[in-house]
Design a protein around this motif. Structure first.
Motif, PDB file in Angstrom:
ATOM      1  N   PRO A   4      55.427 -34.548 -43.198  1.00  0.00           N
ATOM      2  CA  PRO A   4      55.914 -35.922 -43.124  1.00  0.00           C
ATOM      3  C   PRO A   4      54.956 -36.918 -43.761  1.00  0.00           C
ATOM      4  O   PRO A   4      53.737 -36.756 -43.693  1.00  0.00           O
ATOM      5  CB  PRO A   4      56.060 -36.176 -41.618  1.00  0.00           C
ATOM      6  CG  PRO A   4      55.141 -35.186 -40.986  1.00  0.00           C
ATOM      7  CD  PRO A   4      55.137 -33.982 -41.869  1.00  0.00           C
ATOM      8  N   LYS A   5      55.528 -37.955 -44.375  1.00  0.00           N
ATOM      9  CA  LYS A   5      54.736 -39.042 -44.939  1.00  0.00           C
ATOM     10  C   LYS A   5      54.277 -39.979 -43.823  1.00  0.00           C
ATOM     11  O   LYS A   5      54.640 -39.805 -42.659  1.00  0.00           O
ATOM     12  CB  LYS A   5      55.572 -39.801 -45.969  1.00  0.00           C
ATOM     13  CG  LYS A   5      56.031 -38.940 -47.147  1.00  0.00           C
ATOM     14  CD  LYS A   5      56.943 -39.725 -48.079  1.00  0.00           C
ATOM     15  CE  LYS A   5      57.431 -38.854 -49.228  1.00  0.00           C
ATOM     16  NZ  LYS A   5      58.374 -39.583 -50.109  1.00  0.00           N
ATOM     17  N   GLU A   6      53.517 -40.980 -44.172  1.00  0.00           N
ATOM     18  CA  GLU A   6      52.949 -41.881 -43.169  1.00  0.00           C
ATOM     19  C   GLU A   6      54.018 -42.684 -42.431  1.00  0.00           C
ATOM     20  O   GLU A   6      53.800 -43.114 -41.306  1.00  0.00           O
ATOM     21  CB  GLU A   6      51.936 -42.829 -43.824  1.00  0.00           C
ATOM     22  CG  GLU A   6      50.663 -42.142 -44.296  1.00  0.00           C
ATOM     23  CD  GLU A   6      49.916 -41.484 -43.145  1.00  0.00           C
ATOM     24  OE1 GLU A   6      49.422 -42.215 -42.258  1.00  0.00           O
ATOM     25  OE2 GLU A   6      49.829 -40.239 -43.124  1.00  0.00           O
ATOM     26  N   ASN A   7      55.169 -42.899 -43.068  1.00  0.00           N
ATOM     27  CA  ASN A   7      56.255 -43.656 -42.419  1.00  0.00           C
ATOM     28  C   ASN A   7      57.306 -42.742 -41.805  1.00  0.00           C
ATOM     29  O   ASN A   7      58.400 -43.186 -41.455  1.00  0.00           O
ATOM     30  CB  ASN A   7      56.915 -44.604 -43.415  1.00  0.00           C
ATOM     31  CG  ASN A   7      57.629 -43.877 -44.553  1.00  0.00           C
ATOM     32  OD1 ASN A   7      57.347 -42.699 -44.821  1.00  0.00           O
ATOM     33  ND2 ASN A   7      58.523 -44.561 -45.225  1.00  0.00           N
ATOM     34  N   GLU A   8      56.976 -41.463 -41.660  1.00  0.00           N
ATOM     35  CA  GLU A   8      57.929 -40.478 -41.155  1.00  0.00           C
ATOM     36  C   GLU A   8      57.422 -39.807 -39.882  1.00  0.00           C
ATOM     37  O   GLU A   8      56.232 -39.870 -39.562  1.00  0.00           O
ATOM     38  CB  GLU A   8      58.189 -39.399 -42.215  1.00  0.00           C
ATOM     39  CG  GLU A   8      58.865 -39.918 -43.463  1.00  0.00           C
ATOM     40  CD  GLU A   8      59.079 -38.828 -44.503  1.00  0.00           C
ATOM     41  OE1 GLU A   8      59.986 -38.991 -45.336  1.00  0.00           O
ATOM     42  OE2 GLU A   8      58.338 -37.804 -44.487  1.00  0.00           O
ATOM     43  N   VAL A   9      58.346 -39.153 -39.201  1.00  0.00           N
ATOM     44  CA  VAL A   9      57.987 -38.273 -38.085  1.00  0.00           C
ATOM     45  C   VAL A   9      58.469 -36.872 -38.418  1.00  0.00           C
ATOM     46  O   VAL A   9      59.380 -36.686 -39.238  1.00  0.00           O
ATOM     47  CB  VAL A   9      58.615 -38.734 -36.747  1.00  0.00           C
ATOM     48  CG1 VAL A   9      58.212 -40.160 -36.415  1.00  0.00           C
ATOM     49  CG2 VAL A   9      60.136 -38.598 -36.777  1.00  0.00           C
ATOM     50  N   LEU A  10      57.833 -35.894 -37.797  1.00  0.00           N
ATOM     51  CA  LEU A  10      58.310 -34.518 -37.877  1.00  0.00           C
ATOM     52  C   LEU A  10      59.034 -34.205 -36.578  1.00  0.00           C
ATOM     53  O   LEU A  10      58.509 -34.460 -35.491  1.00  0.00           O
ATOM     54  CB  LEU A  10      57.151 -33.548 -38.084  1.00  0.00           C
ATOM     55  CG  LEU A  10      57.552 -32.079 -38.294  1.00  0.00           C
ATOM     56  CD1 LEU A  10      58.241 -31.903 -39.635  1.00  0.00           C
ATOM     57  CD2 LEU A  10      56.335 -31.162 -38.199  1.00  0.00           C
ATOM     58  N   VAL A  11      60.235 -33.671 -36.685  1.00  0.00           N
ATOM     59  CA  VAL A  11      61.064 -33.367 -35.518  1.00  0.00           C
ATOM     60  C   VAL A  11      61.292 -31.864 -35.424  1.00  0.00           C
ATOM     61  O   VAL A  11      61.635 -31.211 -36.420  1.00  0.00           O
ATOM     62  CB  VAL A  11      62.420 -34.102 -35.610  1.00  0.00           C
ATOM     63  CG1 VAL A  11      63.383 -33.628 -34.524  1.00  0.00           C
ATOM     64  CG2 VAL A  11      62.217 -35.609 -35.515  1.00  0.00           C
TER      65      VAL A  11
END
Length: 335
Positions: free
Chosen positions: A39-46
């Motif tokens: 994930p990028k800095e503006n993302e989450v990993l689900v």
């Protein structure tokens, strides 16, 4: 970076469905060595628990869609699960949050997916993951059509075609929550019963001849103020004859072309609007997401789950969603 301390990151690969070429359902291949998204800095990993299957997944997989992903790709966008990593720029979510989404960065048909935080919908702590997978696209599409595109008001009468399906049920529940009068259609007795159980008085079988006359009778001959149309290549010409003056058809789905007579629109000054969640501006998507979160808290938003499949049965799921004889809730893959 992803923490190596967490048990779910003991490996760098995951199990996922991969499409290497466009075509029939046989191109859906299950791979066990797909890299876990970073994930990028503006993302989450689900960590994915369940995935909603939509007709658009099939159109994209077959190559018959206006916007196609770069091959190879992991299909799907409607996803539900638990946040296991949060990018540095994400402020409103934390590890352990139960979330769903209608748009992923890396595809949904896998054990993990990365999602931009602005496309997340937070679920109540005890919310069922399978139901969560049926929230994203159906309810945002319903909100987009009924509220943002048409701005229907309390007291207006809305005909919802395929009201027993994922988007149809979402539109039914949203319309009722906003004080609209709903008429529904379904293709089977089981589907019709499901729609009635969700508070719709007038429900008709759209596979039977003469159902349009029944709709007109239910409105005292005045017609309906709006129609949510899931299969416009079959129904659009007939829809125009069921509209009240100034009425509107919202085209949510179509599988081909159809010939209509524009004169059917002229005398009553009716309108046809296209609806595509993928074309919605981010500010509209955020408004719709917030409305969905309110619906989850208030309890009127209650997805009806249809057939459930394991990831191993993904090919069958794609066949069934296109060739089904009648929708019976939202189709879901259990990961």
């Amino acid at each position: 970076m992803l923490s190596n301390k967490a048990s779910w990151f003991s490996t760098t690969v995951m199990r996922a469905v991969v499409v290497n070429k466009f075509g029939g359902s046989e191109v859906l291949e299950i791979k066990r060595n797909v890299p876990i998204p970073k994930p990028k800095e503006n993302e989450v990993l689900v960590k994915v628990a369940a995935v909603g299957v939509n007709p658009v997944d099939v159109y994209i997989r077959s190559g018959n869609y206006s916007k196609l992903p770069t091959l190879p790709y992991i299909p799907g966008n409607d996803v539900c699960g638990t946040v296991v990593h949060v990018g540095g720029d994400v402020k409103n979510y934390q590890e352990g949050d139960r979330v769903c989404s209608f748009r992923t960065s890396s595809g949904a048909y896998g054990e993990y997916t990365s999602i931009c935080s602005k496309y997340l919908i937070k679920l109540p702590e005890d919310y069922d993951f399978v139901k969560g997978a049926a929230v994203g696209t159906p309810y945002l599409t319903a909100y987009r059509a009924l509220i943002q595109k048409a701005n229907f008001k309390p007291g207006q009468t809305i005909l919802i075609h395929g009201a027993s399906g994922g988007v149809g049920m979402a539109a039914t529940q949203l319309a009722i929550s906003k004080g609209m009068n709903v008429i529904g259609t379904a293709g089977t007795e089981e589907g019709m019963k499901m729609v009635r159980e969700n508070g719709v008085k007038y429900v008709f079988n759209h596979r039977e001849e003469g159902y349009a006359s029944s709709v007109m009778s239910a409105t005292g001959g005045q017609g309906v103020d709006g129609i949510i149309e899931m299969l416009s290549n079959v129904n659009l010409a007939r829809d125009l004859d069921m509209l009240a003056p100034k009425g509107m058809v919202l085209v949510v789905g179509s599988r081909g072309s159809i010939e209509i007579n524009p004169r059917a629109m002229m005398g009553r000054e009716t309108n046809i609007q296209g609806v595509a969640l993928g074309s919605s501006p981010d500010e509209d998507l955020r408004e719709a997401s917030l409305a969905v979160e309110v619906g989850l808290k208030q309890g009127w938003l209650n997805p009806v789950i249809g057939p459930k499949y394991s990831l191993n049965d993904v090919q069958q799921a794609h066949e069934d969603i296109i060739h089904n004889t009648g929708s019976k809730g939202k189709m879901v893959l259990i990961i």
